[in-house]
Design a protein around this motif. Structure first.
Motif, mmCIF file in Angstrom:
data_model
loop_
_atom_site.group_PDB
_atom_site.id
_atom_site.type_symbol
_atom_site.label_atom_id
_atom_site.label_comp_id
_atom_site.label_asym_id
_atom_site.label_seq_id
_atom_site.Cartn_x
_atom_site.Cartn_y
_atom_site.Cartn_z
ATOM 1 N N ALA A 116 0.809 -1.193 0.027
ATOM 2 C CA ALA A 116 0.028 0.003 -0.082
ATOM 3 C C ALA A 116 1.016 1.364 -0.028
ATOM 4 O O ALA A 116 0.491 2.317 -0.732
ATOM 5 C CB ALA A 116 -1.146 0.036 1.380
ATOM 6 N N LYS A 167 1.444 4.924 -2.592
ATOM 7 C CA LYS A 167 1.202 5.951 -1.709
ATOM 8 C C LYS A 167 -0.082 5.913 -1.208
ATOM 9 O O LYS A 167 -0.906 6.897 -1.119
ATOM 10 C CB LYS A 167 1.333 6.949 -2.553
ATOM 11 N N SER A 168 -0.475 5.053 -0.476
ATOM 12 C CA SER A 168 -1.896 4.961 0.187
ATOM 13 C C SER A 168 -1.464 4.648 1.825
ATOM 14 O O SER A 168 -0.659 3.681 2.132
ATOM 15 C CB SER A 168 -2.663 3.888 -0.332
ATOM 16 N N THR A 190 -3.983 3.293 3.720
ATOM 17 C CA THR A 190 -4.785 2.237 4.095
ATOM 18 C C THR A 190 -4.536 0.974 3.256
ATOM 19 O O THR A 190 -4.468 1.281 2.024
ATOM 20 C CB THR A 190 -6.105 3.002 3.980
ATOM 21 N N GLU A 211 -5.681 -1.715 1.080
ATOM 22 C CA GLU A 211 -6.842 -2.235 0.462
ATOM 23 C C GLU A 211 -6.823 -3.657 0.033
ATOM 24 O O GLU A 211 -5.789 -4.294 0.276
ATOM 25 C CB GLU A 211 -7.278 -1.383 -0.762
#
Length: 508
Positions: free
Chosen positions: A431, A435-436, A438, A440
């Motif tokens: 993730a 560049k997240s 959270t 998923e």
């Protein structure tokens, strides 16, 4: 006999040019069971819910170990043995770690693996003897005279050396000083010598600190800062501890408690530099005569009221790796007057005792099994697996979406809980790459394809077994639910695993 305490120094925060350097008080490392804080039981030994102290599920096993904890705390269970038995991934080691956390630092808790005794440069019985004696604590009570008070002022004077007895000038500089200590009732000024000045400087003692000075050894202990100096922000840190100014006389008799293990006493008395051997780990084999003398002395101290024996816990994981000689030794060692509580764990069913052709439940001889209080662990349910994964995400500081958590829980049920736990940080890195903040469901799918579990690995071996060296499987062999004649595509889960529709919906 002197105790050794290793403490980490305090570094204050530094701010300059708009850049703040955060104070580091300790180094944390996330391990397999670092989220365990205890057994998660209330005062009546009933398991609390919602992942209390990091423990999830296994209510019966935790309640049983809670009874063991209560008996250990009251000193009523020395020489007993407990077996944690269950299939892999059912929390046997976690329960043992919870017991260690529940007992606290004052009760010795030694952890070792069954195969560890064969890798040490000493005999098997010596390795087990040292482990047993590490698990027996001795609480030595000693009365000593101390000076305890609040530091009012420290004055240090530096002067060039005068003349020696021969009338010649001495080189260097001499330090002299005065220390003013006070309690709520009195205040006294003491003259300081060079060693005391160095000790005060080493402990970074300043005005406002509450200290104790051992008159016999000169050891200085910093108890904290006086509440009267709580507004001196320049002398405070995030870990500053405030204490009340002592009352009564400055000089008083105090009872000092030294906590050591029998093994530490053995090492110190068995070698010329035994004290240093504790740090080097090169203890070697210790003569039985030394241990007999120490045992006699400890019994004498106990009868005089100068020492108290604290039976601790020896935890042996993967105990089925021990052989018949080791089991026989443990069988005899449990009959000793100063035997610790033995907690062993295994995931074996009816299997051969190592080094023999005899089969026995859990791979443990029947004569030792008769001495054991057996605690069984059960497989986790879907909700419990999901809660465990949620606790681990919290420990590893990973934000995970609900659908991703649900998929991870299904993977944990169909493959193994350990595999699902390993996927947490890997999914977090996947993730981060996109560049997240959270995780998923696509991140979990990507990691599932990158790292195979044991079922898919076995299926791969079955499919390509002819291309591996030293292959000993025939075409009729089935294991882990994989038939050699039933081939699957390498990217698909095996039959009975997580559905391909959930995992292969999107490309990596």
């Amino acid at each position: 006999m002197s105790g050794i305490k290793l403490t980490s120094g305090e570094n204050g925060g530094i701010a300059s040019g708009g850049v703040t350097v955060r104070e580091m008080t300790r180094l944390e490392r996330i391990g397999a069971h670092s989220h365990i804080r205890g057994l998660g039981l209330d005062d009546s030994l009933d398991p609390r819910k919602c992942g209390s102290q990091g423990m999830v599920g296994q209510a019966k096993a935790r309640r049983a170990v809670g009874v063991i904890y209560r008996m250990i705390a009251e000193g009523k269970i020395g020489g007993r043995a407990i077996l944690l038995a269950g299939k892999p991934g059912t929390g046997k080691t976690a329960i043992a770690m919870g017991l260690a956390q529940q007992l606290g630092e004052d009760t010795p808790f030694t952890t070792m693996s069954g195969s560890e005794v064969f890798s040490l440069e000493m005999s098997k019985t010596e390795a087990l003897t040292q482990a047993l004696r590490r698990s027996i604590g001795i609480r030595i009570l000693e009365e000593t005279e101390v000076m305890e008070g609040e530091v009012v002022e420290i004055q240090i004077d530096t002067a060039f050396g005068g003349e020696n007895k021969a009338g010649r000038a001495k080189g260097g500089m001499e330090k002299t000083g005065r220390l003013t200590l006070c309690t709520t009732d009195m205040e006294t000024v003491y003259d300081l010598g060079t060693k005391m000045i160095e000790a005060l400087s080493k402990e970074k003692i300043t005005a406002g600190d509450v200290i104790t000075i051992d008159k016999a050894s000169g050891k200085i202990t910093k108890l904290g800062r006086s509440f009267s100096r709580s507004r001196d922000y320049d002398a405070m840190g995030s870990t500053t501890r405030f204490v009340q100014c002592p009352e009564g006389e400055l000089q008083k008799r105090k009872e000092v408690v030294h906590n050591v293990s029998l093994h530490e006493i053995d090492v110190i008395n068995s070698r010329q530099q035994g004290f240093l051997a504790l740090f080097a780990g090169d203890t070697g084999e210790i003569k039985s005569e030394v241990r007999e003398q120490i045992d006699a002395k400890v019994v004498e101290w106990r009868e005089e009221g100068r020492a108290k024996i604290v039976p601790g816990v020896l935890f042996i994981d993967e105990v089925h790796m021990l052989d018949m000689e080791c089991f026989s030794f443990l069988n005899r060692a449990l009959e000793s007057d100063m035997a610790p509580v033995l907690v062993i764990a295994t995931n074996r069913g009816i299997s051969k005792i190592r080094g023999t052709e005899y089969k026995s439940p859990h791979g443990i001889p029947l004569d030792l099994l008769d001495r054991l209080m057996i605690v069984s662990t059960e497989p986790y349910s879907h909700d419990e697996v999901r809660k465990i994964l949620s606790v681990r995400c919290e420990e590893e500081d990973v934000e995970m979406a609900d659908d991703a958590m649900e998929l991870l829980a299904r993977i944990g049920i169909e493959t193994s809980l350990r595999y699902a736990i390993h996927m947490i940080i890997a999914s977090s890195l996947a993730a981060t790459k996109r560049k997240s903040a959270t995780v998923e469901i696509d991140d979990v799918k990507r990691v599932y394809r990158l790292f195979v579990d044991v079922k898919r690995s076995t299926q791969y071996l079955m499919e390509y077994n002819k291309e591996f060296m030293f292959n000993e499987l025939d075409d009729r062999t089935t294991e882990y639910g994989v038939d050699n004649n039933n081939h699957h595509d390498g990217d698909e889960p095996v039959e009975g695993g997580v559905s391909g529709d959930m995992l292969m919906a999107s490309s990596p």
